[in-house]
Design a protein around this motif. Structure first.
Motif, PDB file in Angstrom:
ATOM      1  N   ALA A  66       0.799  -1.223   0.000  1.00 21.13           N
ATOM      2  CA  ALA A  66       0.000   0.000   0.000  1.00 21.13           C
ATOM      3  C   ALA A  66       0.837   1.281   0.000  1.00 21.13           C
ATOM      4  O   ALA A  66       0.557   2.178  -0.795  1.00 21.13           O
ATOM      5  N   PRO A  67       1.872   1.446   0.830  1.00 20.79           N
ATOM      6  CA  PRO A  67       2.635   2.711   0.798  1.00 20.79           C
ATOM      7  C   PRO A  67       3.282   2.960  -0.565  1.00 20.79           C
ATOM      8  O   PRO A  67       3.270   4.088  -1.060  1.00 20.79           O
ATOM      9  N   ALA A  68       3.820   1.900  -1.182  1.00 14.54           N
ATOM     10  CA  ALA A  68       4.457   2.080  -2.494  1.00 14.54           C
ATOM     11  C   ALA A  68       3.413   2.436  -3.541  1.00 14.54           C
ATOM     12  O   ALA A  68       3.656   3.293  -4.406  1.00 14.54           O
ATOM     13  N   LEU A  69       2.238   1.816  -3.474  1.00 14.91           N
ATOM     14  CA  LEU A  69       1.183   2.111  -4.440  1.00 14.91           C
ATOM     15  C   LEU A  69       0.658   3.533  -4.260  1.00 14.91           C
ATOM     16  O   LEU A  69       0.376   4.241  -5.238  1.00 14.91           O
ATOM     17  N   GLN A  70       0.518   3.979  -3.004  1.00 13.42           N
ATOM     18  CA  GLN A  70       0.061   5.343  -2.761  1.00 13.42           C
ATOM     19  C   GLN A  70       1.070   6.362  -3.278  1.00 13.42           C
ATOM     20  O   GLN A  70       0.699   7.378  -3.863  1.00 13.42           O
ATOM     21  N   ALA A  71       2.354   6.068  -3.080  1.00 15.42           N
ATOM     22  CA  ALA A  71       3.388   6.986  -3.569  1.00 15.42           C
ATOM     23  C   ALA A  71       3.350   7.052  -5.097  1.00 15.42           C
ATOM     24  O   ALA A  71       3.456   8.137  -5.675  1.00 15.42           O
ATOM     25  N   GLN A  72       3.158   5.924  -5.748  1.00 19.93           N
ATOM     26  CA  GLN A  72       3.068   5.910  -7.210  1.00 19.93           C
ATOM     27  C   GLN A  72       1.837   6.676  -7.678  1.00 19.93           C
ATOM     28  O   GLN A  72       1.890   7.416  -8.658  1.00 19.93           O
ATOM     29  N   ALA A  73       0.721   6.490  -6.978  1.00 16.33           N
ATOM     30  CA  ALA A  73      -0.504   7.184  -7.364  1.00 16.33           C
ATOM     31  C   ALA A  73      -0.340   8.695  -7.196  1.00 16.33           C
ATOM     32  O   ALA A  73      -0.790   9.479  -8.040  1.00 16.33           O
ATOM     33  N   GLN A  74       0.299   9.122  -6.107  1.00 16.23           N
ATOM     34  CA  GLN A  74       0.524  10.546  -5.887  1.00 16.23           C
ATOM     35  C   GLN A  74       1.455  11.125  -6.943  1.00 16.23           C
ATOM     36  O   GLN A  74       1.252  12.235  -7.427  1.00 16.23           O
ATOM     37  N   GLU A  75       2.486  10.382  -7.321  1.00 16.11           N
ATOM     38  CA  GLU A  75       3.391  10.845  -8.371  1.00 16.11           C
ATOM     39  C   GLU A  75       2.649  10.953  -9.700  1.00 16.11           C
ATOM     40  O   GLU A  75       2.848  11.899 -10.454  1.00 16.11           O
ATOM     41  N   ALA A  76       1.784   9.974  -9.982  1.00 11.90           N
ATOM     42  CA  ALA A  76       1.025  10.000 -11.220  1.00 11.90           C
ATOM     43  C   ALA A  76       0.071  11.186 -11.226  1.00 11.90           C
ATOM     44  O   ALA A  76      -0.090  11.867 -12.245  1.00 11.90           O
ATOM     45  N   GLU A  77      -0.570  11.463 -10.104  1.00 14.53           N
ATOM     46  CA  GLU A  77      -1.468  12.609 -10.028  1.00 14.53           C
ATOM     47  C   GLU A  77      -0.692  13.907 -10.152  1.00 14.53           C
ATOM     48  O   GLU A  77      -1.148  14.876 -10.769  1.00 14.53           O
ATOM     49  N   GLY A  78       0.514  13.955  -9.590  1.00 13.09           N
ATOM     50  CA  GLY A  78       1.342  15.140  -9.664  1.00 13.09           C
ATOM     51  C   GLY A  78       1.801  15.430 -11.077  1.00 13.09           C
ATOM     52  O   GLY A  78       1.793  16.571 -11.536  1.00 13.09           O
ATOM     53  N   THR A  79       2.115  14.390 -11.852  1.00 14.26           N
ATOM     54  CA  THR A  79       2.565  14.609 -13.224  1.00 14.26           C
ATOM     55  C   THR A  79       1.390  14.975 -14.129  1.00 14.26           C
ATOM     56  O   THR A  79       1.521  15.802 -15.015  1.00 14.26           O
ATOM     57  N   THR A  80       0.230  14.401 -13.904  1.00  7.06           N
ATOM     58  CA  THR A  80      -0.933  14.754 -14.728  1.00  7.06           C
ATOM     59  C   THR A  80      -1.465  16.124 -14.326  1.00  7.06           C
ATOM     60  O   THR A  80      -1.983  16.864 -15.133  1.00  7.06           O
TER      61      THR A  80
END
Length: 144
Positions: free
Chosen positions: A126-140
């Motif tokens: 979960a922490p790694a997935l949340q970090a990836q999701a936040q990075e994806a939201e930040g780039t979009t």
């Protein structure tokens, strides 16, 4: 005491000639040679049998390891298959709660909101997935 005189040389020569005729010209008796050759062939066959038996034993050990792996895999598959009844039951319960889409007189159907997705995500990732999701939201979000 006098001993009878006979020619001693003829008496000694006859047995020695008979003994030397068999021993000198042919060597050991043919039956003994045949038996030795038979035992040598038997020894070679036994060596080959021992070699083949060792090969069969190593193949059996490899087969034992493969069967142990197969047994472990079968247990894992049985566990997954046992869980499928629970998964299918949960999907059935969720789909039975879905409202039926109403149709108009014109034949069009209304879109109905679907229930929450029934997916379990392991918490260890979960922490790694949340970090990836936040990075994806930040780039979009930066591109907009």
């Amino acid at each position: 005491m006098s001993f009878p005189t006979r020619p001693l040389s003829t008496h000694v020569r006859q047995p020695s000639m008979a003994g030397n005729a068999n021993a000198g010209s042919t060597g050991p008796p043919p039956a003994l040679v045949a038996r030795v050759n038979e035992k040598k062939a038997e020894l070679e066959n036994l060596k080959e049998l021992r070699h083949l038996s060792a090969a069969v034993a190593s193949q059996m050990e490899a087969l034992e390891q493969k069967l142990a792996t197969l047994s472990d895999g079968t247990e894992a598959i049985a566990l997954v298959m046992g869980n499928w009844t629970t998964v299918l039951r949960a999907i059935n319960m969720a789909s039975s709660k879905l409202p039926k889409p109403a149709t108009d007189e014109a034949g069009t159907t209304e879109t109905v909101a679907l229930p929450q997705t029934l997916v379990r995500i392991p918490t260890e990732h979960a922490p790694a997935l949340q970090a990836q999701a936040q990075e994806a939201e930040g780039t979009t979000g930066d591109e907009e």
